[in-house]
Design an enzyme around this catalytic site. Structure first.
Site, PDB file in Angstrom:
ATOM      1  CE  LYS A  87       7.995 -45.176  45.652  1.00 21.27           C
ATOM      2  NZ  LYS A  87       9.120 -44.744  44.811  1.00 21.27           N
TER       3      LYS A  87
ATOM      4  CD  GLN B 165      10.446 -45.394  41.408  1.00 23.23           C
ATOM      5  OE1 GLN B 165       9.632 -44.883  42.164  1.00 23.23           O
ATOM      6  NE2 GLN B 165      11.336 -46.280  41.808  1.00 23.23           N
TER       7      GLN B 165
ATOM      8  CG  ASP C 205      12.567 -39.659  47.022  1.00 24.48           C
ATOM      9  OD1 ASP C 205      12.037 -40.277  47.959  1.00 24.48           O
ATOM     10  OD2 ASP C 205      12.569 -40.064  45.852  1.00 24.48           O
TER      11      ASP C 205
END
Length: 276
Positions: free
Chosen positions: A49, A93, A116
């Site tokens: 990422k 994460q 997210d």
């Protein structure tokens, strides 16, 4: 033979467009990623990422903690990032160490920085039919992929296999908003094969082989395979028997190379959207 839903090709197209936009931005967005613990796969995902963001022109910082990090430490850091005007987007994460309440941690993120789309605020907006700040990355990537191939959703019967908060539940809601008729299946569903027979679109996200050669599907069926795991021989594969069903489906996504690239593309799109 089925037409391949090529996630890599669409990702590259999205990245080309994003890079052009970012090149013209005087102030670049900044993505902050929190990594807690020493899960090897998580570290790989986070590094990918970061590299991807920096290649496009998005600033990226990774904040690492050992597995014994306290909940309070993570909450304090998230609050600090929430208050930092230079931080555009925050990603925690997953999975987190077992002693950490992941729902509490995710909900500490400011909804306007929730890249997210997993906070109660953003998921609540989605489930109530309103527009969240951003849509969850993998479901967003799936719909972008279907749209790229001009696959119509209105009035179609979509069978979603798997009911996770990351993929199954949000993608079902997004399909409903596009006027598809959605059937959600899971580990307690009876007669899965019979349900699959009626599907115009199958989206499978469970991480094990659930749709195989024994399943009868419509000749115009669209299959999106979200699952990814290693089988007994060590081969990377998805939920769907690609070899068998690519001979009968109209469209099918490969593993790898289908939904995975679209998830990272959606993450970058979300970061830029939050910046705007």
């Amino acid at each position: 033979m089925a037409i391949i839903l090529d996630g890599k090709k669409l990702r590259d197209k999205i990245f080309e467009d994003l890079k052009a936009k970012l090149d013209n931005m005087p102030v670049k967005p900044t993505l902050a990623v929190i990594l807690a613990g020493d899960e090897p796969s998580s570290r790989i995902y986070v590094n990918n990422k970061k590299k991807c963001a920096e290649k496009l022109g998005i600033n990226s910082i990774v904040i690492e903690y050992p597995a014994h990090v306290t909940e309070e430490e993570l909450l304090n850091k998230i609050q600090e990032l929430n208050n930092d005007k230079n931080i555009t987007a925050i990603l925690v994460q997953l999975p987190l160490p077992e002693h950490i309440d992941k729902f509490k941690i995710i909900d500490a993120i400011s909804p306007g920085k929730d890249v997210d789309g997993l906070t109660t605020y953003n998921s609540g907006k989605l489930f109530s039919g309103e527009k969240p700040y951003v849509y969850p990355c993998t479901p967003k990537g799936i719909l972008l992929l279907l749209d790229e191939y001009d696959i119509k959703l209105e009035g179609k019967h979509a069978v979603v296999i798997g009911r996770s908060n990351l993929v199954g539940k949000p993608v079902a809601q997004m399909l409903l908003q596009r006027n598809a008729t959605v059937t959600m299946c899971h580990s307690h569903t009876k007669n899965l094969s019979d349900i699959i027979k009626t599907a115009d679109i199958i989206i499978s996200a469970v991480g094990k082989n659930v749709v195989g050669e024994k399943n009868i599907i419509k000749s115009d069926c669209v299959i999106v395979d979200v699952g990814i795991f290693r089988d007994e021989s060590g081969k990377v594969r998805g939920d769907v028997d690609f070899e068998a069903l690519s001979k009968t489906a109209a469209y099918i996504s490969p593993v790898p190379g289908g939904v995975g690239p679209m998830t990272i593309a959606s993450l970058m799109l979300n970061t830029v959207e939050l910046h705007k």
